[in-house]
Design a protein around this motif. Structure first.
Motif: not given
Length: 295
Positions: A4, A40, A66, A71, A74, A95, A100, A130
């Motif tokens: 990831i 991340s 999110v 984007g 992650p 998901e 991610d 995922i």
């Protein structure tokens, strides 16, 4: 599936204001982390006080992460519980909204044996498409994922990594000797970043990273590249790492996220704030580091 992220992921705190989640502060914290080189975001983990969040809060916090990250980095959702069914539901939700990956802690209280762990993690991984990070933290759960079990689970196409918070590098070495290079290890202990990376770890899911992500990413890159200054850079951040280990996580780190303006200094019971003398020590360590000379 590929890993990831590589480098510094941050186990995010959950900011509160009058015992409600402060979503504005949460979004501002994400922007701060992204601006400061985080690789991340890990949401709804131990540091995020997930056991005290309602099901609706868990979902809305993840959705906010999110949406805000959009984007740019992650987002990994902490969806592991001691109920396989509940973990599947949360993982499928993660998901569905575009996370991610998910991070799955070992079951706690109704702890399993190793065969049960394989069945538990496999059932969750089978239910989504995922990547999955396993999370081994025996100090909190009362059980460990044995190296041989890690190897067996690593054969699942969706299970790509382990967050190793065992705190024993002999365990890390045993796991690294069993797995292939496609399966990666992240440390779950800020204080072993250099040694863990030197062994072959691919990053850290950090608590101190809530306030110094860029500095820790610099240490990771230096260590990976065998930079002679890596250890000195790490020694420079150790006072902050020591400060946020002064009490049970996330009690100390929230002193500093509050200091940076990300919510009030509030925790949900059974966690309570640290005393004012200790708060000052934590803040002093942070400010002295920030004002010091960089390596």
């Amino acid at each position: 599936m590929s890993m990831i992220f590589e480098g510094i992921g941050v186990a995010m705190t959950t900011p509160f204001r009058n015992d409600e989640i402060d979503y504005d502060a949460f979004r501002e914290h994400i922007e701060y982390l992204i601006e400061n080189d985080v690789q991340s975001l890990v949401v709804n983990g131990t540091t995020g006080e997930s056991p005290t969040l309602s099901s609706e809060e868990v979902k809305s916090l993840l959705s906010a992460a999110v949406e805000t990250a959009a984007g740019r980095v992650p987002v990994v959702a902490g969806t592991g519980t001691n109920s396989t069914k509940r973990s599947i539901e949360l993982s499928q939700y993660a998901e569905q909204i575009g996370a991610d990956g998910v991070m799955l802690i070992t079951p706690y209280y109704n702890k399993s044996n190793q065969r049960g762990l394989v069945a538990h993690f496999t059932a969750i991984a089978d239910s989504i498409n995922i990547p999955v990070i396993l999370y081994n933290v025996p100090a909190r759960t009362g059980m460990t994922i044995e190296p041989e079990t890690i190897f067996e689970l690593s054969q699942h196409e969706n299970i790509v990594a382990l967050k190793d918070a065992v705190g024993d590098l002999n365990y890390t070495i045993k796991v690294l000797n069993l797995i292939d290079e496609d399966f990666v290890l992240y440390s779950g202990n800020d204080d072993n970043l250099c040694d863990f990376t030197a062994l072959g770890g691919r990053g850290l899911i950090s608590v101190a990273g809530n306030v110094i992500p860029g500095e820790l990413q610099d240490v990771y890159i230096r260590t990976k590249n065998n930079d002679a200054a890596a250890r000195a850079a790490f020694d420079a951040v150790m006072p902050v790492i020591d400060a946020v280990q002064m009490d049970v996580n996330p009690i100390p780190i929230k002193v500093l996220t509050t200091e940076l303006g990300f919510g009030n200094y509030e925790l949900r019971l059974p966690l309570i704030p640290i005393d004012e003398v200790s708060q000052k020590k934590i803040k002093d360590a942070f400010h002295e580091f920030k004002e010091g000379v960089r390596v």
